[in-house]
Design a protein around this motif. Structure first.
Motif: not given
Length: 656
Positions: A159, A258, A266
């Protein structure tokens, strides 16, 4: 069979030495993988709250690129200098041969109506579940948690790279130290105070050293250098890249950064990773308490070794549940993650500074390096940590008081226990009873010998303990056979039965008094399922048989069962006269008859009190604090599983 065991050799004599082999690559890599689930959970979850905490308060008014770049620069260099260079390269070489709440609170960004009480409740449930798993042992917990942290590190690094590429590919320019100076210049006092949030980026790094007993130095270094460090740097770079284009999301930057498509996966991994984050502190606490007990700085607790290969992998039930109660109290009491961060930040910075001071002493005294090297180490790292301590102190009223109060309480308790224990040992050593004095005063005291075997437990490897003198003067009678028993623990998993007991004689032969040093490995179960009495009697008879050079040691097949009244010998020299045989036979028969009469376990139930002339502070420490700790720690007879029907306690007051 050693006739004169001393303090120096009782722990190692008779144990065959084994060559220490280098760790195989496979075992090192396996330990490195396991360490991810125990050591690095706390450190790896720092990105969840670092930027949020740093930009809280008045610094939230300075949310432009210069400030974001400055914070990133501080994070990078702090992480690199303290975590990588200080701990991994230096402190880890000095080896002697956590917030759940922050991740769970992320769900509020998606479910805005979720009340804070539910978040606290979920956090408490997770904490109880985590502490309930500790009895499984470090090995199993590590294998259970390692995949979670590995997945978490890979996720945040990917990420991070995604955010760098999408939002600001030139974010790496912020790694220049120049941005730290610009940050402090533009933000002033608010920027200096915000450094208390920056230091949260290295919370948990101290666990690398504290958890060293659970793993190996090389395995911890490999895991940090090749996975933890690069993953976290990428995560901080990516979050800063996102913030450079989204200043308004500074208080929820981690979850906002995110991608929407992977948010929930996540989030789930982040929640589990935060749970694992507390594991580093739990395992480290077990190690620290165990070492404190060894140094007589902490009351006796039940320590359960959970590994046959690594001595440091332990579980302490009492500490586990006490720690859980403290964590629940802090979680419910504070609720606010920023306050938790302030409390944690101050605790971590003080620990780091203390480790720097101690490491400087190690460099100078242990490593025998030049004074200039120790001073340079202290000045370089100490100045950095003092800067962060000064920033964290300003948050004392916002949660920072918690670690200060707890540390003072624990330090005072530990010092009091150490002081009282040392005074007790000094009293024992100074008041040893002379065997000649007991024998000479026997007739005047009217001392008689009663049937049976008396086992007097003592910490002394030599000499007769004062509690025995008190016993015979108060009740002038003791058993036909008397054995002073001293328990010693050896840093190997198991002790062979043939090497467990070391027998020596105390006083002349006609007294029938012996000393027995009983050695246990850290995985041996004391007297549980262990025929201690029969083995002790057999060892005494064997000692009597081998005390004279004409006789060789017996083997179990060469003597009749103890219930029978016969005892066989094997002479190695036909020139031995019948008188010697009769003497040995009579003493052996005496030991057997004493065993049939019963075995009594005699413990000293000693109270420690301050002398009347002592200061008020000493009376408070000894008569109240030490007495409370002594009454609430595990008694020796409980640790040894002594049957109550055979237990005799001798009360005695030590005035120190």
């Amino acid at each position: 069979m050693n006739n004169n065991p001393s303090q120096e050799n009782v722990e190692t004599e008779g144990i065959s030495s084994k060559n220490v082999k280098n760790e195989s690559y496979r075992s090192v890599l396996m330990l490195a993988y396991q360490s991810l689930g125990v050591v690095y959970g706390d450190l790896s979850t720092s990105p969840l709250y670092v930027y949020k905490t740093t930009f809280s308060g008045k610094l939230s008014l300075h949310e432009n690129d210069e400030e974001i770049y400055g914070v990133l620069s501080f994070i990078f260099w702090t992480f690199t200098l303290i975590a990588l260079f200080k701990y991994v390269f230096i402190v880890m070489s000095a080896d002697d041969n956590g917030e759940v709440l922050s991740a769970v609170s992320g769900v509020k960004h998606k479910i805005t109506g979720l009340h804070e009480n539910y978040v606290v409740l979920i956090s408490c449930v997770v904490l109880v579940g985590l502490f309930s798993l500790q009895h499984c042992g470090t090995h199993k917990v590590a294998f259970m948690f390692a995949p979670i942290i590995t997945t978490w590190l890979v996720s945040i690094s990917v990420i991070g790279m995604y955010n760098i590429i999408k939002w600001n590919p030139r974010i790496y320019h912020a790694l220049s130290p120049v941005y730290m100076l610009k940050f402090l210049h533009s933000t002033g006092v608010e920027g200096w105070i915000s450094l208390g949030g920056v230091v949260l980026s290295i919370t948990g790094v101290e666990a690398m050293f504290a958890d060293l007993g659970h793993f190996s130095t090389l395995s911890i270094k490999i895991a940090f250098t090749f996975l933890v460090y690069p993953s976290l740097i990428l995560a901080y770079l990516g979050e800063a890249a996102f913030l450079s284009k989204h200043h308004e999301d500074i208080q929820r930057s981690f979850y906002k950064a995110i991608p929407e498509a992977v948010f929930w996966p996540v989030f789930v991994v982040a929640t589990f990773a935060s749970v694992v984050g507390s594991q580093a502190v739990i395992s480290a606490t077990f190690s620290l308490v165990n070492q404190c007990c060894a140094l007589n700085c902490f009351p006796h607790v039940k320590t359960m070794h959970t590994s046959n290969q690594i001595c440091g992998q332990i579980y302490i039930p009492e500490v586990n549940w006490m720690l859980m109660c403290l964590c629940l109290a802090v979680t419910i009491g504070l609720r606010d993650t920023n306050m938790l961060g302030h409390a944690y930040g101050l605790a971590v910075t003080i620990v780091m500074f203390v480790s720097t001071c101690l490491m400087a002493l190690v460099i100078l005294i242990v490593w025998k390096q030049r004074l200039i090297g120790a001073i340079a180490f202290f000045m370089f790292f100490g100045s950095i940590e003092l800067l962060y301590i000064s920033a964290s102190i300003s948050k004392v009223h916002e949660g920072g008081w918690i670690p200060i109060v707890l540390s003072i309480l624990f330090m005072c308790s530990m010092y009091t226990w150490y002081y009282g224990t040392m005074k007790k040992h000094e009293y024992d050593d100074e008041n040893k009873v002379s065997m000649n004095r007991i024998l000479s005063s026997g007739p005047s005291l009217g001392i008689v010998r009663v049937p049976g075997i008396g086992l007097i437990y003592t910490n002394l490897v030599s000499g007769v303990p004062a509690v025995f003198g008190h016993f015979v003067t108060t009740l002038p009678a003791f058993h036909q056979v008397l054995v002073f028993v001293c328990i010693k623990y050896v840093q190997v998993p198991h002790i062979d039965e043939e090497h467990r007991l070391l027998i020596t004689r105390v006083g002349p032969k006609e007294c029938n008094m012996f000393r027995c040093v009983v050695r246990y490995g850290y995985r041996d179960l004391l007297q549980e399922n262990y025929d201690f009495e029969n083995r002790l009697v057999f060892s005494l008879m064997q000692y009597v048989d081998t005390e004279d050079q004409f006789w060789k040691p017996m083997t179990p097949c060469e003597y009749e069962p103890l219930e029978q009244s016969s005892y066989k010998y094997k002479a190695t020299d036909t020139a031995v006269d019948d008188r010697e045989k009769t003497t040995h036979s009579e003493e052996a028969m005496l030991i057997m008859r004493a065993k049939e009469s019963g075995v009594t376990y005699i413990f000293g139930h000693c109270s420690v009190k301050a002398k009347k002339s002592s200061s008020i502070l000493k009376k408070l420490g000894i008569d109240i604090v030490y007495a409370f700790l002594n009454q609430n720690c595990r008694e020796p007879e409980a640790l040894l599983n002594v049957p109550h029907t055979s237990l005799l306690e001798v009360g005695m007051v030590y005035y120190v």
